[in-house]
Design a protein around this motif. Structure first.
Motif: not given
Length: 270
Positions: A66-71, A75-85, A123-130
């Motif tokens: 959850v913490e990684v995906c929230a971050r 950062l604007g990465a193409a991921v499914v975000a944790p819920s804010d509802e 590649r884009d995901l890894h750049r964000a995860m770095a």
């Protein structure tokens, strides 16, 4: 389906506890985990079922996810975000671990991504995860994980061979590579969702760890091979991703194949 029904009931109970309507909740997917849409709310609950056996402390694993995906979302990465509802959790309901995610409209009729798109997406995901500074388990813990799965099916006549294959995985396959950083841990075609608006987003970071990027590249190559997309697809995918350590990639591919084989044997024996 009993497992899916139990997971659905747990998701509905979580919705009720937080004041969300859950009467329209439906199971979107039932496999190693169960995914429930809490319709009409724009919330998806993932219920850890089959993969719970892989983790001594599911709460810690899911909290890291959850913490990684929230971050990443921040950062604007193409991921499914944790819920804010709904508080994303993790939550323990009826002995099951649940996490809450934003609902995305998946295009289930979409075909495979073009290999260039797939390589660039990773590649884009890894750049964000770095840029994600979260304490993560090292990828070399996978060795113990696979060893534990083999122990679970010790009576299988292939078990000794699997142990030998695991012992033959070089240490550099888990600690070396072109770059060590946070990695998805389960990168596959199934975990890159095609959306109705044409975008593709990464999901299911349950196995996020710190290690060589070749682990994720191997996951995509392995998935392409299993879907028989062909050598040209594989080469275009690798070219789009960019330079990798070829020896580490080859070792990671062997490890992926071993992990998948042992996991399927364990599931069949369960």
């Amino acid at each position: 389906m009993r497992g899916a029904a139990r997971a659905l009931a747990a998701a509905r109970a979580l919705a009720a506890a937080h004041g969300l309507p859950g009467g329209g909740a439906t199971v979107l997917h039932a496999g190693s985990n169960v995914v429930v849409h809490l319709a009409p709310a724009p919330v998806v609950v993932r219920v850890m079922t089959g993969t719970a056996v892989l983790h001594d402390d599911p709460r810690a694993w899911l909290a890291r996810e959850v913490e990684v995906c929230a971050r990443l979302a921040g950062l604007g990465a193409a991921v499914v975000a944790p819920s804010d509802e709904l508080p994303p959790g993790p939550h323990l309901v009826d002995g099951l671990w649940l996490t809450g995610w934003e609902h995305v409209a998946v295009d289930r009729a979409a075909g495979e991504p073009e290999p260039e798109e797939l390589g660039q997406a990773l590649r884009d995901l890894h750049r964000a995860m770095a840029h994600v500074n979260v304490a993560l388990e090292p990828l070399d813990a996978v060795r113990d994980e696979v060893g534990g799965l083999i122990a679970d099916v010790a009576d299988d006549p292939r078990a000794d061979g699997w142990r030998a294959q695991l012992a033959a995985v070089p240490e550099g396959a888990l600690t070396g590579g072109a770059a060590g950083q946070p990695v998805h841990g389960d990168a596959s075609l199934s975990n890159l969702l095609a959306l109705a608006d044409g975008r593709r987003v990464w999901a299911d970071f349950e196995d996020v760890r710190h290690g060589p990027v070749e682990a994720d590249v191997a996951g995509l190559v392995d998935a392409a091979r299993r879907r028989e997309l062909g050598a040209a697809y594989e080469q275009a995918l690798l070219a789009a991703y960019g330079p990798v350590d070829e020896e580490v990639l080859a070792a990671q591919l062997r490890l992926h194949d071993l992990y998948g084989t042992v996991w399927r044997a364990r599931q069949a024996a369960a």
